[in-house]
Design a protein around this motif. Structure first.
Motif, PDB file in Angstrom:
ATOM      1  N   SER A  97       2.876 -21.344  -0.236  1.00  0.00           N
ATOM      2  CA  SER A  97       3.632 -22.591  -0.248  1.00  0.00           C
ATOM      3  C   SER A  97       5.111 -22.253  -0.319  1.00  0.00           C
ATOM      4  CB  SER A  97       3.217 -23.463  -1.439  1.00  0.00           C
ATOM      5  OG  SER A  97       3.511 -22.790  -2.652  1.00  0.00           O
ATOM      6  N   ALA A  98       5.925 -23.209   0.034  1.00  0.00           N
ATOM      7  CA  ALA A  98       7.369 -23.015   0.024  1.00  0.00           C
ATOM      8  C   ALA A  98       8.036 -24.290  -0.465  1.00  0.00           C
ATOM      9  CB  ALA A  98       7.855 -22.669   1.429  1.00  0.00           C
ATOM     10  N   ARG A  99       9.254 -24.130  -0.912  1.00  0.00           N
ATOM     11  CA  ARG A  99      10.032 -25.289  -1.329  1.00  0.00           C
ATOM     12  C   ARG A  99      11.232 -25.421  -0.409  1.00  0.00           C
ATOM     13  NH1 ARG A  99      11.298 -24.014  -7.419  1.00  0.00           N
ATOM     14  NH2 ARG A  99      11.845 -22.074  -6.394  1.00  0.00           N
ATOM     15  N   ASN A 100      11.703 -26.649  -0.245  1.00  0.00           N
ATOM     16  CA  ASN A 100      12.936 -26.853   0.494  1.00  0.00           C
ATOM     17  C   ASN A 100      14.095 -26.438  -0.396  1.00  0.00           C
ATOM     18  OD1 ASN A 100      11.634 -27.854   2.695  1.00  0.00           O
ATOM     19  ND2 ASN A 100      11.897 -29.983   2.130  1.00  0.00           N
ATOM     20  N   VAL A 101      15.105 -25.879   0.198  1.00  0.00           N
ATOM     21  CA  VAL A 101      16.270 -25.466  -0.568  1.00  0.00           C
ATOM     22  C   VAL A 101      17.520 -26.078   0.044  1.00  0.00           C
ATOM     23  CG1 VAL A 101      15.256 -23.291  -1.359  1.00  0.00           C
ATOM     24  CG2 VAL A 101      16.556 -23.337   0.776  1.00  0.00           C
ATOM     25  N   CYS A 102      18.534 -26.187  -0.774  1.00  0.00           N
ATOM     26  CA  CYS A 102      19.834 -26.685  -0.348  1.00  0.00           C
ATOM     27  C   CYS A 102      20.767 -25.472  -0.322  1.00  0.00           C
ATOM     28  CB  CYS A 102      20.319 -27.737  -1.352  1.00  0.00           C
ATOM     29  SG  CYS A 102      21.888 -28.473  -0.913  1.00  0.00           S
ATOM     30  N   ILE A 103      21.377 -25.205   0.809  1.00  0.00           N
ATOM     31  CA  ILE A 103      22.253 -24.048   0.948  1.00  0.00           C
ATOM     32  C   ILE A 103      23.699 -24.543   0.986  1.00  0.00           C
ATOM     33  CG2 ILE A 103      22.859 -22.087   2.420  1.00  0.00           C
ATOM     34  CD1 ILE A 103      20.003 -22.223   3.537  1.00  0.00           C
ATOM     35  N   PHE A 104      24.579 -23.889   0.213  1.00  0.00           N
ATOM     36  CA  PHE A 104      25.973 -24.303   0.153  1.00  0.00           C
ATOM     37  C   PHE A 104      26.862 -23.107  -0.165  1.00  0.00           C
ATOM     38  CE2 PHE A 104      23.530 -25.337  -3.629  1.00  0.00           C
ATOM     39  CZ  PHE A 104      24.154 -24.558  -4.597  1.00  0.00           C
ATOM     40  N   HIS A 105      28.147 -23.278   0.018  1.00  0.00           N
ATOM     41  CA  HIS A 105      29.139 -22.239  -0.267  1.00  0.00           C
ATOM     42  C   HIS A 105      29.171 -21.980  -1.774  1.00  0.00           C
ATOM     43  CE1 HIS A 105      33.096 -20.357  -0.696  1.00  0.00           C
ATOM     44  NE2 HIS A 105      32.951 -20.010   0.579  1.00  0.00           N
TER      45      HIS A 105
END
Length: 193
Positions: A137-145
């Motif tokens: 399974s995987a989770r959604n991630v938020c990518i940012f600076h």
């Protein structure tokens, strides 16, 4: 094909007459393939691939070669997951394993066309087309600076994204719509770039 355009047109008309279905929409100087044409092409490709695989299998049996297995997976799985899967298959079956990469949609096409025996994909999958078992399974991630205001937070929630411009990956998949529905449920209209 080594034949003239009128001869091709005649062959296509004969094929349509033999099958009893229209494959192309014709208008002025244009010809557009209908869904039936794409479905026929897919089935013909599947049949030809099956014949190729049968020929390769017979050749391997005659020459005492190892069985070959093809696995289709997105390239992101090539770093960790796919090498582990290949090692397990090779250890348990002594088969030669080759990998085919592509998008999640292409993975399904590789399986349906018979170019691969196994695929690594993501849900949802049509149970009438595929047999599947969970691999992980995987989770959604938020990518940012690293300097972004989110860097001080342990978890980013829907309301945190209010006013943020979002770049979404793979918008054609159901997960895309689920993410946006979750945002809308939290009262945040996503600002998609």
């Amino acid at each position: 094909l080594g034949i003239s355009q009128p001869a091709v047109s005649q062959h296509v008309k004969q094929l349509e007459a033999t099958l009893g279905i229209t494959l192309f929409k014709r208008s002025a100087n244009r010809i557009v393939a209908l869904q039936e044409a794409w479905e026929l092409l897919r089935n013909v490709e599947l049949a030809l691939t099956s014949l190729d695989r049968l020929e390769a299998s017979i050749f391997a049996m005659k020459n005492d070669e190892k069985q070959r297995i093809a696995i289709a997976a997105p390239s992101v799985f090539g770093f960790v997951t796919l090498p582990k899967v290949v090692a397990i298959i090779h250890a348990k079956t002594a088969s030669n394993v080759r990998s085919i990469s592509g998008s999640y949609e292409q993975i399904g096409e590789h399986i349906l066309a018979g170019r691969a025996e196994l695929g690594i994909s993501r849900l949802p999958l049509d149970p009438s087309l595929f047999e599947w078992a969970p691999l992980g399974s995987a989770r959604n991630v938020c990518i940012f600076h690293p300097d972004h205001r989110f860097s001080k937070q342990a978890c980013i929630e829907a309301h945190d994204l209010a006013g943020e411009t979002i770049v979404d990956i793979d918008p054609q998949f159901a997960a895309h719509q689920m993410n946006f529905n979750a945002l809308r449920f939290a009262g945040v209209e996503p600002d998609i770039l």
